[in-house]
Structures are given as structure tokens and as C-alpha cells.
Design an enzyme around this catalytic site. Structure first.
Site, short mmCIF file in Angstrom:
data_model
loop_
_atom_site.label_atom_id
_atom_site.label_comp_id
_atom_site.label_asym_id
_atom_site.label_seq_id
_atom_site.Cartn_x
_atom_site.Cartn_y
_atom_site.Cartn_z
N HIS A 149 0.47 -1.35 0.02
CA HIS A 149 -0.12 0.33 -0.40
C HIS A 149 1.07 1.38 -0.03
CE1 HIS A 149 -3.48 -2.53 1.85
NE2 HIS A 149 -3.56 -2.36 0.74
N GLY A 183 -1.59 -9.41 12.53
CA GLY A 183 -2.42 -7.77 12.87
C GLY A 183 -2.96 -7.39 11.60
N PRO A 228 -5.04 -10.58 18.53
CA PRO A 228 -6.13 -10.10 19.41
C PRO A 228 -7.60 -10.63 19.41
CG PRO A 228 -5.48 -8.51 19.23
CD PRO A 228 -4.86 -9.29 18.15
#
Ligand code: OAD
Length: 255
Positions: free
Chosen positions: A119, A196, A223
């Protein structure tokens, strides 16, 4: 065997590892993610007004000021132990291809040799007209950035068009070479780690899915649940800055 032990055993045996990272990789360095509730950039800002070619055409000072602020935040941040672990992994496995969606430079500053930036980068401004690269130090020489501060972009010395951030905006194509190299690595690898990322922005989100379809096991570190859960063989729930160093310690019995 617990999941970290299984992941460590897979890492030890791998010959070509693809590491695919998203904003959660840098979250513990203090760089905000995009889609986390409350703190994510797209929870607080309107992407259509800041991250599209139309937004830059309509209000270049707003967009340039916002990216200058983001770049300043990254400059003030440091790589976290997760970035350091990814760089160390490069010295442990025969081949590692690091593919990141992040526009920060925290992988490089942690010592990773040549991440593929799908990106773009906050630190590679270019002319919006003729596409010539613009020296990053000149792009930051004027006004001090701050949240909400509008800053007029500098002008290209050759064609006088506005200088734009070197990131990929919504509605734009990804850099062709980067995408091709990422697809090749995802097809060839024998283990992929996805770290992530929510896995909802395409075509980048294809990377772990291509690895899975090509027969490589995929380990996720996040998470929270993500759109990639079903494509992953192991879902390690936790933060990158804790889990990645733990994974390397378990794999290579380092302190
Ligand atoms: P998102 O904000 O969509 O997702 C961040 C992910 O990181 C979420 O799944 C979180 O649960 C997870 N996360 C949060 N803290 C973490 C931690 N400490 N350790 C590990 N994971 C954690 O960000 P991306 O998936 O990177 O595009 O977003 C993809 C693209 O959307 C970005 O590259 C950007 C954005 O629009 C462009 O700039 C073109």
C-alpha cells in the site's frame, strides 16, 4: 502440544515463510489501526474525504495535512518487539518474504531487509501529475504538522502539479511489481504467518488465502477474530509484540 509449540515446530521446519502484516503489527508502537472500535482511524475519520484521489483533488490541503500528521506520528514511534522478532526470523529461516500493508517504516527500522509495501509508504511522496518522486526531506521542511492542521502540498519543480502522499488510496491500483512479487511468494511458500490484519481489504487480503490454497499452513496472530480465521490452521490470540518474541523463543530456545 499447545498452539505456540505447534506454531514453533512449523516455523522450525519451514523453508520459505511468508509474513503478511497489517496495522495491528504496529499498534503496540502507538500507530493506530484502521478498523478497531474507538481508536481505529476509519472509526474517527471519513476515508472518503481523506484517502481517495477525489478527496485530494477536492481538498489537497486537508489530505496533505492529515498524511503529514500521520507521518510525524510514525517518525516519533519505535519498532516494537514484534517487528524485532520478524527481523530476527529472517536470519532463522532459509527464505522469508515480508509483505506488509503498512505505510509506516517500522519493519525497516527493526532490521527487516526489504519488505514488500503493498500500500505504498508515508515517506515516498510523488507528483500527482507526472509521478516523479519528490524528496521526502523537502516535503516536511515547512509547517509543523498537527492533528487537524491543513497544510498546502508542495509543488513539483518540473510540472508544477501538487505533490501527493505515496500511499495507495481507495479506488487505486496497487503497485504492480509489489503485488506480483507478493502473489509469487504466497504461491511458493511452505508456511504463512498473517499478523495484525482484519483481512478485509482486497487484493492484499488474498495473500494468506493464496498461501492456503497453494497448500501452505497459515498461522494467524491477532487478539481478535478476523475475516481470515477460516483460512488459518492456527489462530494465536494475542498481541504481536508479545506473541512473536514468544514464538521465536519457543522455536529456537533462545532466552
Ligand atoms: P485493520 O485496522 O483493518 O485491522 C487491524 C487488525 O489488527 C485487527 O484485526 C485487530 O484485531 C488487529 N490488532 C489490533 N491490535 C493488535 C496487536 N497488538 N497485535 C496484533 N494484531 C492486532 O488494519 P489492516 O488490516 O492493516 O489501506 O487494514 C488494511 C488496509 O485498510 C490498510 O492497509 C489501509 C486500510 O484502509 C490503505 O492504506 C490502502
Amino acid at each position: 502440544m499447545d498452539e505456540t509449540m505447534r506454531a514453533a515446530a512449523m516455523l522450525r521446519e519451514a523453508r520459505h515463510v511468508v509474513v503478511f502484516t497489517g496495522a495491528g503489527m504496529s499498534a503496540e508502537s502507538g500507530v493506530p489501526t484502521f478498523r478497531d472500535d474507538l481508536t481505529g482511524l476509519w472509526s474517527r475519520y471519513d476515508a472518503q474525504r481523506l484517502a481517495t484521489p477525489e478527496a485530494f483533488r477536492d481538498d489537497p490541503d486537508l489530505v496533505w495535512g492529515w498524511y503529514r500528521w500521520r507521518a510525524a506520528r510514525v517518525r516519533a514511534a519505535r519498532p516494537n518487539p514484534g517487528h524485532v522478532a520478524v527481523a530476527a526470523l529472517e536470519t532463522r529461516v532459509p527464505t522469508l518474504t515480508l509483505i506488509t500493508q503498512n505505510v509506516d517504516d517500522l519493519h525497516e527500522r527493526a532490521g527487516s531487509s526489504c519488505p514488500i509495501h503493498l500500500h505504498g509508504s508515508l515517506f515516498a511522496p510523488r507528483c500527482a501529475g507526472c509521478a516523479r518522486p519528490f524528496p521526502a526531506e523537502l516535503a516536511t521542511a515547512d509547517v509543523e504538522p498537527a492533528e487537524g492542521r491543513r497544510i498546502a502540498p508542495p509543488r513539483c519543480a518540473i510540472c508544477a502539479d501538487a505533490i501527493r502522499p505515496g500511499v495507495v488510496w481507495f479506488g487505486e491500483l496497487l503497485p504492480e511489481d509489489a503485488l506480483a512479487a507478493a502473489y509469487d511468494a504466497a504461491t511458493a511458500c511452505d508456511l504463512a504467518l498473517t499478523i495484525g490484519t482484519s483481512g478485509v481489504v482486497y487484493p492484499a487480503a488474498e495473500i494468506p488465502r493464496i498461501a492456503a490454497r497453494s497448500g501452505a499452513p497459515v498461522i494467524q496472530i491477532n487478539p481478535e477474530r478476523s475475516a481470515l480465521d477460516a483460512s488459518c490452521d492456527l489462530n494465536l490470540r494475542g498481541g504481536a509484540a508479545t506473541l512473536l518474541p514468544a514464538l521465536l523463543r519457543t522455536a529456537w530456545h533462545t532466552p
